[in-house]
Design an enzyme around this catalytic site. Sequence first.
Site, mmCIF file in Angstrom:
data_model
loop_
_atom_site.group_PDB
_atom_site.id
_atom_site.type_symbol
_atom_site.label_atom_id
_atom_site.label_comp_id
_atom_site.label_asym_id
_atom_site.label_seq_id
_atom_site.Cartn_x
_atom_site.Cartn_y
_atom_site.Cartn_z
ATOM 1 N N CYS A 30 0.661 -0.946 -0.526
ATOM 2 C CA CYS A 30 -0.095 -0.144 0.002
ATOM 3 C C CYS A 30 0.627 1.673 -0.060
ATOM 4 C CB CYS A 30 -0.570 0.166 1.065
ATOM 5 S SG CYS A 30 -1.653 1.609 1.662
HETATM 6 N N1 MHO Z 1 -4.928 0.051 3.849
HETATM 7 C C1 MHO Z 1 -6.095 -0.210 2.557
HETATM 8 C C2 MHO Z 1 -4.793 -0.241 2.070
HETATM 9 C C3 MHO Z 1 -4.802 1.281 0.634
HETATM 10 S S1 MHO Z 1 -3.410 1.052 0.137
HETATM 11 C C4 MHO Z 1 -3.795 2.494 -0.541
HETATM 12 C C5 MHO Z 1 -6.699 -1.572 2.439
HETATM 13 O O1 MHO Z 1 -6.296 -2.509 3.642
HETATM 14 O O2 MHO Z 1 -7.843 -1.629 2.615
HETATM 15 O O3 MHO Z 1 -3.549 0.107 -0.901
#
Ligand code: MHO
Length: 226
Positions: A30
């Site tokens: 991420c």
């Molecule tokens: N923490 C997020 C991911 C966002 S990142 C921009 C989630 O667990 O969906 O991919």
Amino acid sequence: MKVHEANDSQANEPGVTVERLETAALAMGCFWSPDALFGSLPGVVRTEVGFAGGTTAEPTYRQIGDHTETVRLWYDSAVVSFEELLEVFWSHHNPDNVNGYKDRQYQSIAFYGDERQREAIERVSKRRQSREGREPATERIRAGAFYPAEERHQKYYLKRHPDALARLGELYPTMEALTQGTLAARLNGLAKGFTNRSRILEELGQWEIAREQRELLEQLVREMRW
Ligand code: MHO
């Protein structure tokens, strides 16, 4: 390091003298976190998150296709080297299991812009092999198109702090300018706990900017509530 903030004449290119400014692109899960991680490092002048490495045209966060979440960096190689950035990269994620994988969205990738960067990746990878027993399972890909992510993903952690954001409005006239700002990158690192206020103030003391500008930035950082 010579830093231009967004209210300078060089608003779209906050950075060091252009000859010394280099770019890098790294993917390690991420992209919110690496944006803050690298943004906290002296020498890194600007960060931006986006999608890269795939073939899908015009990717977005919801329609990422075969691209990977990537952070792009502009850095002053006289202050921080590409090899140092790679050590930080490999010390802050597990290339075997980036956020549990999700197609190619969280692939571990070290992009290289030229032969020199490709060789540096191999060198640091071998160095880690001698320390850890094997080379990191990170893809190495020639840098191609980079598609910036939607504004809400830029400096994500900083944007969770309304007071900091409101104060930065005095410095950056637009969200785009904030995305490109060096101080915004540091404060995004602070919001995520990768740096602290005194380190930022110490670094501000070394920037080659006018005294009034420095005082303005220092005051901003001191008065910001988190
Ligand atoms: N923490 C997020 C991911 C966002 S990142 C921009 C989630 O667990 O969906 O991919």
